[in-house]
Design a protein around this motif. Structure first.
Motif, PDB file in Angstrom:
ATOM      1  N   GLY A   1       8.978   2.497  11.615  1.00 47.91           N
ATOM      2  CA  GLY A   1       8.344   2.407  10.306  1.00 47.91           C
ATOM      3  C   GLY A   1       7.857   0.974  10.106  1.00 47.91           C
ATOM      4  O   GLY A   1       8.082   0.112  10.955  1.00 47.91           O
ATOM      5  N   TRP A   2       7.209   0.715   8.994  1.00 49.06           N
ATOM      6  CA  TRP A   2       6.717  -0.634   8.732  1.00 49.06           C
ATOM      7  C   TRP A   2       7.890  -1.531   8.336  1.00 49.06           C
ATOM      8  O   TRP A   2       8.724  -1.158   7.517  1.00 49.06           O
ATOM      9  CB  TRP A   2       5.672  -0.608   7.627  1.00 49.06           C
ATOM     10  CG  TRP A   2       4.362  -0.021   8.090  1.00 49.06           C
ATOM     11  CD1 TRP A   2       4.075   1.304   8.252  1.00 49.06           C
ATOM     12  CD2 TRP A   2       3.192  -0.731   8.482  1.00 49.06           C
ATOM     13  NE1 TRP A   2       2.794   1.471   8.720  1.00 49.06           N
ATOM     14  CE2 TRP A   2       2.219   0.227   8.863  1.00 49.06           C
ATOM     15  CE3 TRP A   2       2.855  -2.079   8.540  1.00 49.06           C
ATOM     16  CZ2 TRP A   2       0.936  -0.124   9.283  1.00 49.06           C
ATOM     17  CZ3 TRP A   2       1.578  -2.433   8.963  1.00 49.06           C
ATOM     18  CH2 TRP A   2       0.640  -1.463   9.340  1.00 49.06           C
TER      19      TRP A   2
ATOM     20  N   PRO B   1       0.820  -1.222   0.000  1.00 47.26           N
ATOM     21  CA  PRO B   1       0.000   0.000   0.000  1.00 47.26           C
ATOM     22  C   PRO B   1       0.850   1.268   0.000  1.00 47.26           C
ATOM     23  O   PRO B   1       1.853   1.348   0.721  1.00 47.26           O
ATOM     24  CB  PRO B   1      -0.811  -0.121   1.301  1.00 47.26           C
ATOM     25  CG  PRO B   1      -0.844  -1.587   1.591  1.00 47.26           C
ATOM     26  CD  PRO B   1       0.471  -2.130   1.095  1.00 47.26           C
ATOM     27  N   GLU B   2       0.462   2.241  -0.806  1.00 51.81           N
ATOM     28  CA  GLU B   2       1.245   3.470  -0.972  1.00 51.81           C
ATOM     29  C   GLU B   2       1.356   4.283   0.307  1.00 51.81           C
ATOM     30  O   GLU B   2       2.348   4.978   0.514  1.00 51.81           O
ATOM     31  CB  GLU B   2       0.623   4.341  -2.085  1.00 51.81           C
ATOM     32  CG  GLU B   2       0.844   3.767  -3.468  1.00 51.81           C
ATOM     33  CD  GLU B   2       0.277   4.677  -4.549  1.00 51.81           C
ATOM     34  OE1 GLU B   2       0.020   5.869  -4.253  1.00 51.81           O
ATOM     35  OE2 GLU B   2       0.100   4.193  -5.671  1.00 51.81           O
ATOM     36  N   GLU B   3       0.320   4.219   1.169  1.00 53.93           N
ATOM     37  CA  GLU B   3       0.333   5.037   2.388  1.00 53.93           C
ATOM     38  C   GLU B   3       1.273   4.490   3.462  1.00 53.93           C
ATOM     39  O   GLU B   3       1.549   5.163   4.454  1.00 53.93           O
ATOM     40  CB  GLU B   3      -1.088   5.176   2.965  1.00 53.93           C
ATOM     41  CG  GLU B   3      -1.697   3.900   3.535  1.00 53.93           C
ATOM     42  CD  GLU B   3      -2.385   3.008   2.495  1.00 53.93           C
ATOM     43  OE1 GLU B   3      -3.055   2.056   2.911  1.00 53.93           O
ATOM     44  OE2 GLU B   3      -2.253   3.278   1.276  1.00 53.93           O
TER      45      GLU B   3
END
Length: 198
Positions: free
Chosen positions: A139-140, A90-92
């Motif tokens: 972050g992810w 996903p871009e977000e």
């Protein structure tokens, strides 16, 4: 602050930093003797450590900790370039390391304490046979298996335990037991021992 590529190790008792990274950051090293053991009880020593501040590149997470200095933490991770164009990330989502799919050296290893302290709610499955994305204060992060395992690709496993110097006696005893080259008393009869000697 300078960027550094970190590996999160949910089993390590010790933080590590490569000698090259510590020099690049001009961190003052202190004497800190540590006995390190890992997979198959392979042992090594670390004589020096540095104190460093870790900060998320996308959030407010900050951590000050001590890092044992080592020449090398791991082989390049990943071992091979990973083709992620079909993963539909996903871009977000802001990844902790946007170029995780490129083989690169690891400069810092973050121990279990920092790993679990950095975790946050949130997990995204990328599909069957693909890894998951886990939300963290850094972050992810990407974790899990993907594709078909290859026998030609080396497997990587990082587990680091800090051995206390108080058990040095048992370690030395094991060393001498392994290195003991003294002859065992023979159980052969006298005439056979004489034949063997000649």
């Amino acid at each position: 602050m300078q960027p550094a590529r970190a590996l999160l190790d949910s089993c390590s008792e010790v933080n590590f930093i490569t000698e090259e990274t510590a020099k690049r950051l001009q961190l003052k090293r202190v004497f800190s003797q540590q006995k390190i053991s890992g997979i198959s009880d392979i042992r090594s020593n670390s004589k020096y450590a540095v104190n460093a501040t870790i900060k998320s590149r996308i959030g407010n997470f900050t951590c000050i900790s001590q890092f044992a200095i080592t020449k090398r933490i791991s082989t390049h991770i990943p071992c091979d370039f990973i083709h992620t164009f079909k993963w539909n990330i996903p871009e977000e989502i802001q990844l902790a390391h946007p170029y995780f799919y490129k083989p690169q050296s690891i400069e810092i290893l973050l121990n279990a304490e920092i790993f679990f302290d950095s975790l946050q709610d949130g997990k995204v499955s990328l599909g069957q046979g693909l890894p998951c994305l886990h939300n963290s204060k850094l972050g992810w992060i990407v974790g899990g298996n993907f594709g078909t395992p290859s026998n030609s690709r080396p497997s990587i496993c990082n587990v680091t335990l800090s051995s206390n110097l108080s058990n040095i006696d048992s370690v030395l005893q094991r060393f001498w037991e392994i290195e003991d080259l003294t002859e065992k008393s023979s159980t052969l009869p006298e005439e056979e021992r004489l034949c063997e000697w000649w």
